[in-house]
Design a protein around this motif. Structure first.
Motif, short mmCIF file in Angstrom:
data_model
loop_
_atom_site.label_atom_id
_atom_site.label_comp_id
_atom_site.label_asym_id
_atom_site.label_seq_id
_atom_site.Cartn_x
_atom_site.Cartn_y
_atom_site.Cartn_z
N GLY A 19 72.77 38.17 -9.74
CA GLY A 19 71.27 38.08 -8.93
C GLY A 19 70.56 39.17 -9.62
O GLY A 19 69.31 39.26 -9.98
N ILE A 20 71.66 40.41 -9.61
CA ILE A 20 70.34 41.34 -11.20
C ILE A 20 69.50 40.69 -12.22
O ILE A 20 68.45 40.70 -12.51
CB ILE A 20 71.97 42.23 -11.50
N MET A 21 70.14 39.70 -12.88
CA MET A 21 69.93 38.96 -13.80
C MET A 21 68.66 37.48 -12.95
O MET A 21 68.05 37.35 -13.60
CB MET A 21 70.95 37.81 -14.61
N GLU A 56 77.36 44.32 -22.08
CA GLU A 56 76.81 43.64 -23.00
C GLU A 56 75.38 43.30 -23.81
O GLU A 56 75.65 42.08 -24.16
CB GLU A 56 76.75 41.86 -21.79
N ASN A 57 74.20 44.01 -24.13
CA ASN A 57 73.13 44.13 -24.20
C ASN A 57 72.88 42.77 -23.51
O ASN A 57 71.57 42.84 -24.46
CB ASN A 57 73.31 44.10 -26.01
N TYR A 58 72.77 42.59 -22.20
CA TYR A 58 72.14 41.42 -21.66
C TYR A 58 71.20 41.72 -20.30
O TYR A 58 69.48 42.55 -20.42
CB TYR A 58 72.72 40.78 -20.94
N ILE A 59 71.09 43.30 -20.85
CA ILE A 59 69.68 44.92 -20.10
C ILE A 59 69.66 45.37 -20.65
O ILE A 59 70.27 46.60 -20.94
CB ILE A 59 69.82 45.16 -18.64
N LYS A 78 66.20 40.78 -23.99
CA LYS A 78 65.84 38.83 -25.38
C LYS A 78 67.33 38.49 -25.29
O LYS A 78 67.06 37.06 -25.00
CB LYS A 78 65.14 38.93 -26.44
N GLU A 79 68.23 38.99 -25.72
CA GLU A 79 68.98 38.75 -25.64
C GLU A 79 69.86 38.27 -24.55
O GLU A 79 70.61 37.29 -24.37
CB GLU A 79 70.04 39.74 -26.06
N GLY A 80 69.50 39.01 -23.18
CA GLY A 80 69.98 38.75 -22.21
C GLY A 80 69.57 37.81 -21.30
O GLY A 80 70.11 35.99 -20.93
N LYS A 81 68.33 37.56 -21.55
CA LYS A 81 67.41 36.13 -21.25
C LYS A 81 67.93 34.88 -21.89
O LYS A 81 67.81 33.77 -20.77
CB LYS A 81 65.78 35.98 -21.65
N ILE A 82 68.09 35.12 -23.08
CA ILE A 82 68.37 33.38 -23.87
C ILE A 82 69.91 33.12 -23.29
O ILE A 82 70.67 32.38 -23.23
CB ILE A 82 68.79 34.08 -24.90
#
Length: 98
Positions: A19-21, A56-59, A78-82
């Motif tokens: 949900g967050i992502m 995880e460096n996603y946000i 950017k890493e999180g979006k990918i």
């Protein structure tokens, strides 16, 4: 041989992180209260899941004060979006394969 579930990302296996992502993929950013309200979660739940995604460096988490009130803002990296896009693509392939 590559399995169909290989690209499913364990970091997104919980509904709150999913949900967050999802919120951050369609919004430039979201603050703590917005995420809490949209996802219907407790302060502690939201804090622990955002911390897991940050690890995880996603946000990215930005803390600031608005007047005298603290404000925490979350932004997908950017890493999180990918990674999230790859996760959703893997889920779609799994569903279509079934």
């Amino acid at each position: 041989m590559k399995t169909i579930i290989q690209n499913i990302n364990k970091a997104f296996d919980h509904r709150i992180r999913l949900g967050i992502m999802s919120v951050l993929m369609v919004n430039e950013s979201a603050d703590f209260n917005m995420l809490k309200e949209l996802l219907g979660v407790t302060d502690g739940n939201l804090a622990s899941h955002t911390k897991a995604l940050e690890t995880e460096n996603y946000i990215m988490i930005e803390k600031q004060f608005i007047g005298k009130k603290p404000n925490t803002k979350y932004i997908a990296t950017k890493e999180g979006k990918i990674a999230f896009t790859a996760h959703i693509d893997a889920l779609e392939k799994l569903i279509k394969k079934s």
